[in-house]
Design an enzyme around this catalytic site. Structure first.
Site, PDB file in Angstrom:
ATOM      1  N   GLU A  40     -14.102  49.985  17.842  1.00 47.65           N
ATOM      2  CA  GLU A  40     -15.100  50.343  18.847  1.00 47.65           C
ATOM      3  C   GLU A  40     -14.457  50.361  20.232  1.00 47.65           C
ATOM      4  O   GLU A  40     -13.516  49.620  20.513  1.00 47.65           O
ATOM      5  CB  GLU A  40     -16.245  49.317  18.798  1.00 47.65           C
ATOM      6  CG  GLU A  40     -17.400  49.641  19.734  1.00 47.65           C
ATOM      7  CD  GLU A  40     -18.502  48.586  19.686  1.00 47.65           C
ATOM      8  OE1 GLU A  40     -19.635  48.919  20.084  1.00 47.65           O
ATOM      9  OE2 GLU A  40     -18.243  47.443  19.264  1.00 47.65           O
ATOM     10  N   LYS A 114     -23.861  55.191  18.330  1.00 46.39           N
ATOM     11  CA  LYS A 114     -24.345  53.871  17.907  1.00 46.39           C
ATOM     12  C   LYS A 114     -25.853  53.763  18.116  1.00 46.39           C
ATOM     13  O   LYS A 114     -26.369  54.015  19.207  1.00 46.39           O
ATOM     14  CB  LYS A 114     -23.614  52.801  18.711  1.00 46.39           C
ATOM     15  CG  LYS A 114     -23.936  51.365  18.340  1.00 46.39           C
ATOM     16  CD  LYS A 114     -23.077  50.426  19.185  1.00 46.39           C
ATOM     17  CE  LYS A 114     -23.307  48.960  18.851  1.00 46.39           C
ATOM     18  NZ  LYS A 114     -22.438  48.087  19.692  1.00 46.39           N
ATOM     19  N   CYS A 155     -20.322  48.435  14.910  1.00 41.71           N
ATOM     20  CA  CYS A 155     -20.501  47.054  15.358  1.00 41.71           C
ATOM     21  C   CYS A 155     -21.896  46.477  15.050  1.00 41.71           C
ATOM     22  O   CYS A 155     -22.184  46.141  13.914  1.00 41.71           O
ATOM     23  CB  CYS A 155     -20.169  46.952  16.847  1.00 41.71           C
ATOM     24  SG  CYS A 155     -19.732  45.262  17.389  1.00 41.71           S
TER      25      CYS A 155
END
Length: 276
Positions: A40, A114, A155
């Protein structure tokens, strides 16, 4: 197929990070990698919105994306850029946290923004409000590759099993979870959650991670957990990157997905039900 998970300690200097990633990519190919994955915010890890506004670019102008696409084409490999922080045209000025799957010709095969924002108060001294600076994505993404269909996540998405179930039902055999995990939550939850997502869905999970203390020209340095992990569809940890920058390799066999799902076919047993 051999995958290489690059573990980084990215700074808030994108040009410096580009050189480190390109060097690691060449090393990974020398190690036999067909697929390379980075963590990330590969381009810039910074706690400062001021610094992010100074150095981040829109996708079309981002030097990290351009350089890594070029490198992937030169090396003839598939590349998952775990994510890049990018400016957007949003009226509120928030960034995108965007993952890119790059094909061996350098073309962008898939993009994923995300979805779940890391808005948490871990302790009195460690609080995160990702949604203050980043706007959430709205679409789950799977992408076909010669190695199997990949389902993309980033994540904090890891804590939302319904996303991974949707990716698996859409055909994903490999789930990617590039991350910059907090040391506190990483020590407690990183490995169990990754193994759970692999077991629940009978998928490989590949999770390249940021690690260590990240230099910062603006704001306080941030520390991340490391321990890039590769997990089998049966839930076994196949590789662990530890706490220092480096590369971990894992050989993948999509028949392992078939075997795991045949042994415990829970992915085929989902049922609709009424709420409590």
């Amino acid at each position: 197929m051999r995958a290489a998970l690059i573990q980084l300690t990215s700074s808030d200097l994108p040009d410096e990070n580009i050189g480190l990633v390109r060097e690691s990519m060449r090393e990974a190919v020398a190690g036999g990698a067909d697929l390379i994955l980075t963590p990330e915010v590969t381009n810039c890890l910074s706690p400062s919105r001021v610094r992010q506004n100074e150095v981040l670019k829109e996708e079309a102008d981002d030097p990290t994306l351009a350089a890594l696409r070029q490198e992937a084409a030169s090396l003839g490999i598939w590349l998952l850029i775990g994510s890049l922080g990018l400016k957007t045209s949003d009226a509120d000025g928030r960034f995108a946290n965007r993952s890119f799957l790059i094909g061996p010709g350098g073309a962008i095969a898939a993009r994923y923004d995300k979805i779940h924002m890391f808005d948490v108060e871990i302790s009195e001294t460690e609080t995160f409000r990702e949604s203050d600076g980043y706007r959430p994505g709205t679409r789950a993404v799977v992408a076909p590759t010669p190695f199997g269909t990949m389902g993309l996540a980033i994540c904090y998405d890891l804590r939302f099993p319904h996303l991974f179930r949707a990716l698996a039902h859409a055909g994903a055999e490999i789930l990617t979870v590039p991350a910059a995990f907090s040391p506190v939550t990483g020590a407690a939850h990183w490995e169990p959650l990754l193994r759970a997502r692999a077991i629940e869905n009978g998928c490989y999970v590949l999770a390249p991670a940021q690690c260590g203390l990240h230099p910062a020209a603006e704001g306080r340095p941030r520390r991340t957990h490391g321990h890039s992990l590769a997990v089998s569809p049966w839930g076994e940890v196949l590789a662990d990157g530890g706490e220092a920058p480096g590369i971990v390799y894992v050989d993948l066999d999509r028949e392992e997905v078939v075997r795991a799902r045949a042994r415990v076919p829970s992915i085929f047993h989902d049922r609709d039900f009424e709420g409590p």
